[in-house]
Design a protein around this motif. Structure first.
Motif, PDB file in Angstrom:
ATOM      1  N   THR A 328       0.860  -1.189   0.000  1.00 12.46           N
ATOM      2  CA  THR A 328       0.000   0.000   0.000  1.00 12.46           C
ATOM      3  C   THR A 328       0.894   1.236   0.000  1.00 12.46           C
ATOM      4  N   THR A 334      -4.034   7.062  -3.704  1.00 12.64           N
ATOM      5  CA  THR A 334      -4.130   5.604  -3.875  1.00 12.64           C
ATOM      6  C   THR A 334      -4.605   5.192  -5.271  1.00 12.64           C
ATOM      7  N   PHE A 337      -2.339   2.620  -6.944  1.00 14.49           N
ATOM      8  CA  PHE A 337      -2.395   1.354  -6.213  1.00 14.49           C
ATOM      9  C   PHE A 337      -3.613   0.541  -6.636  1.00 14.49           C
ATOM     10  N   PHE A 338      -4.769   1.160  -6.644  1.00 13.06           N
ATOM     11  CA  PHE A 338      -5.980   0.408  -6.979  1.00 13.06           C
ATOM     12  C   PHE A 338      -6.070   0.098  -8.484  1.00 13.06           C
ATOM     13  N   ILE A 341      -4.168  -3.038  -8.564  1.00  8.43           N
ATOM     14  CA  ILE A 341      -4.995  -4.135  -8.042  1.00  8.43           C
ATOM     15  C   ILE A 341      -5.940  -4.628  -9.130  1.00  8.43           C
ATOM     16  N   LEU A 354      -0.857  -8.092   1.114  1.00  5.31           N
ATOM     17  CA  LEU A 354      -0.749  -6.703   1.553  1.00  5.31           C
ATOM     18  C   LEU A 354       0.091  -6.654   2.831  1.00  5.31           C
ATOM     19  N   ARG A 363       2.590   3.001   6.203  1.00  2.00           N
ATOM     20  CA  ARG A 363       1.843   2.941   4.948  1.00  2.00           C
ATOM     21  C   ARG A 363       0.353   2.949   5.245  1.00  2.00           C
ATOM     22  N   VAL A 364      -0.439   3.135   4.205  1.00  2.00           N
ATOM     23  CA  VAL A 364      -1.889   3.072   4.350  1.00  2.00           C
ATOM     24  C   VAL A 364      -2.268   1.715   4.953  1.00  2.00           C
ATOM     25  N   ASN A 366      -3.425  -1.756   5.767  1.00  2.00           N
ATOM     26  CA  ASN A 366      -3.756  -2.848   4.847  1.00  2.00           C
ATOM     27  C   ASN A 366      -5.158  -3.384   5.064  1.00  2.00           C
ATOM     28  N   ALA A 369      -7.262  -1.128   2.925  1.00  2.00           N
ATOM     29  CA  ALA A 369      -7.084  -1.500   1.519  1.00  2.00           C
ATOM     30  C   ALA A 369      -7.808  -2.801   1.216  1.00  2.00           C
ATOM     31  N   ILE A 373     -10.714  -3.622  -1.545  1.00  2.00           N
ATOM     32  CA  ILE A 373     -10.485  -4.686  -2.538  1.00  2.00           C
ATOM     33  C   ILE A 373     -11.643  -5.677  -2.527  1.00  2.00           C
TER      34      ILE A 373
END
Length: 612
Positions: A328, A334, A337-338, A341, A354, A363-364, A366, A369, A373
């Motif tokens: 992340t 983000t 990142f996504f 994903i 993650l 980090r963001v 998990n 995240a 997801i």
């Protein structure tokens, strides 16, 4: 029958209260037990104050005087000396009617300990032998969280000595021990092992102790004891303290006697004033002969349907399986990142792993995240959980939250210490290690939390462990892996490997296990990256040939990428010869590396299937 047990047959006895509470209030700067040697008069004065307050029973100042606890203060070589002095001090303070109990505290607490029962028994025997040699009237085993530890100690003591044994468990839940055993059943077991008096002490105040004893039966061949804390802990002016509630303590003591308690004293936070109120409150009471026990209703939905999809353990045992790690971001942008994903999802990767603030770098979250997801994609999130950043409260809350959002695949890791990251002054928690975290998750899978209480539903965690093959002695790493398997981890993810020989070596070292491994492959992003891995990451060594190849193309990004992918594919070829699990670690968010290598791996699988 001993004088103590004979007296309990028809009477209620009042015991003393806390020793440490008073000593700490007077400026104690070491362990209370050290005062047996350095300030014996102070210890004697406190004993006398409890006797003057009405205590029929006092305990030696030896609760924390075992080898392991004294070692913290450099006093481990004085175990026997401290115990001898403690009994002598108590005898000087006592009158003819006073009973003296030799106190032995438990080793294991809520926090995980690695001490074996045999080691604990060895050190406990040294304490017990000295206490009995000095002439105590009985033994008080107190503040035992672990039922196995206490039953082991009682059994060994009873085989050796015919002396009254008072055995007290400590429970963070009012009805259950940490292993889920009902307190009432646990006390019965202590009696079977040879205890004459059984009960509870510490953790709870009078109110919650009374609730506990409302569910406890009167033993046929033993008696009940209770030593509550003064109250719940409070904090005032940055100091922890207990409520000044001595009169209330005495009032609830009557209720405890009416629940069958015959030996009643105080634990943390209690003072001679508390004992005085107890004495006044119960002096005319006699032990009860019968009681109505309130049954415990604990609902664990054992018939709940588990809607878990085929987990990674099952998948990798049946077919080649690819998982990809994607960190992340360190910021709130983000979008990329996504997007990545989404690309992994479209590529039908089996799971995205993650990390949890790896290398102690913020980090963001998990779990946040993973939640998104689960909402947006089909790919399965494999969430790492580190023990570094959360205490036992936070870890349990984290697990509950992961279950709530439908995450079932977790990687239990102890975690890099904070000093390796950007905030070296941050506190490391480590209430448990990865094995302890695994045990927590497995309890949740049974529908029970760490207090032993019901969660009302099961979690469905499939627990992975980490395995580092880049060590000097691989056999030692494999032994640690075997211990993790025994703890309940069902598959493993390795640190990145950079040679075909290492992959073969790992296979030979682990082929006796039925536990799948995902072999880590992390493409080299640049010549400098290769130098860093070779020179600064323990256990990872590149051949001179590989380093020279990267050096030759270091100024050409495309050729560097081509070289990196070619070498990674050669490693993947070897992985497919020996393992079904491939773990791709995305370098510096370069998802194109992982996607190409995942496609290459899947092509190998398809070719094999076509041939067969």
């Amino acid at each position: 029958m001993s004088r103590l047990l004979n007296h309990l047959k028809n009477n209620v006895l009042v015991a003393d209260g806390a020793m440490g509470t008073i000593l700490y209030s007077e400026g104690l700067d070491t362990c209370p037990e050290a005062y047996n040697l350095t300030h014996p008069n102070k210890v004697e004065r406190i004993h006398r104050s409890y006797i003057e307050a009405g205590a029929d029973v006092i305990q030696t100042n030896t609760y924390g005087a075992n080898f392991e606890k004294l070692k913290v203060f450099g006093l481990e070589h004085k175990v026997k000396e401290i115990h001898k002095a403690a009994v002598q001090i108590a005898k000087r303070a006592a009158n003819k009617e006073t009973f003296i109990l030799g106190t032995v505290g438990g080793f294991r607490g809520i926090k995980q300990e690695d001490l074996s029962l045999s080691t604990i028994q060895y050190h406990t025997d040294n304490q017990i032998d000295t206490l009995i040699e000095e002439g105590v009237d009985g033994l008080l085993f107190e503040t035992y969280y672990d039922l196995d530890e206490l039953t082991s100690v009682i059994t060994a003591t009873r085989q050796k000595y015919d002396i009254p044994i008072i055995a007290q468990l400590t429970a963070s839940n009012t009805n259950y021990l940490v292993d889920g055993t009902e307190i009432n059943e646990a006390l019965k077991h202590l009696i079977e092992c040879g205890a004459n008096v059984v009960g509870l002490n510490c953790h709870h105040g009078p109110h919650h102790m009374q609730r506990s004893f409302s569910h406890i039966e009167l033993p046929e061949h033993a008696y009940l004891s209770c030593y509550p804390n003064a109250s719940l802990l409070d904090i005032e002016n940055s100091e922890f303290k207990y409520s000044n509630n001595a009169k209330y303590f005495g009032d609830v003591a009557q209720e405890l006697i009416n629940e069958g308690v015959r030996l009643i004293g105080g634990c943390c936070g209690t003072t001679p004033e508390h004992i005085s109120y107890i004495k006044e409150s119960v002096k005319h009471l006699k032990p009860i002969k019968t009681k109505k026990v309130i049954p415990i209703h604990r609902t664990i939905n054992t018939n709940a349907k588990r809607t878990l999809k085929q987990n990674l353990t099952s998948k990798v045992k049946q077919r080649p399986t690819v998982i990809v790690e994607l960190d992340t971001p360190k910021h709130l942008d983000t979008e990329l990142f996504f997007e990545n994903i989404g690309k992994l999802d479209e590529a039908n990767i089996d799971a995205v792993t993650l990390a949890d603030n790896s290398l102690a770098t913020v980090r963001v979250s998990n779990i946040a995240a993973a939640s998104l997801i689960k909402q947006r994609y089909e790919i399965e999130p494999l969430v790492h959980i580190t023990c570094r950043d959360r205490n036992l409260i936070g870890l349990q809350s984290h697990l509950l939250g992961l279950s709530l959002i439908g995450v079932s695949e977790i990687l239990a890791i102890t975690g890099d210490p904070s000093k390796v990251g950007h905030l070296p002054g941050a506190t490391n928690v480590y209430d448990v290690n990865s094995k302890g975290l695994t045990e927590l998750a497995l309890r949740f899978n049974q529908g029970i939390n760490v207090d032993g209480d019901a969660l009302k539903k099961h979690t469905n965690f499939n627990i992975a462990g980490a395995f580092d093959p880049n060590v000097r002695k691989l056999d030692g790493a494999v032994k640690r892996l075997e211990k993790k398997v025994a703890a309940g981890m069902s598959y493993f993810i390795t640190q990145p490997v950079y040679s075909k020989e290492k992959i073969k070596e790992v296979y030979e070292a682990t082929k006796h296990l039925d536990t799948p491994l995902f072999i880590g492959i992390m493409p080299i992003a640049s010549y400098n990256n290769a130098l860093f891995l070779h020179n600064e990451v323990p256990g990872i060594k590149m051949s001179e040939d590989v380093l020279n190849q990267f050096k030759a193309v270091k100024d050409d990004k495309e050729k560097t990428k081509e070289l990196s992918l070619r070498l990674s594919k050669e490693l993947i070829d070897t992985v497919h010869e020996y393992f079904n699990g491939l773990y791709l670690i995305t370098p510096f968010q370069r998802i194109d590396y992982s996607l190409e290598l995942a496609a290459y791996s899947k092509a190998i699988t398809q070719n094999k299937e076509a041939i067969s």
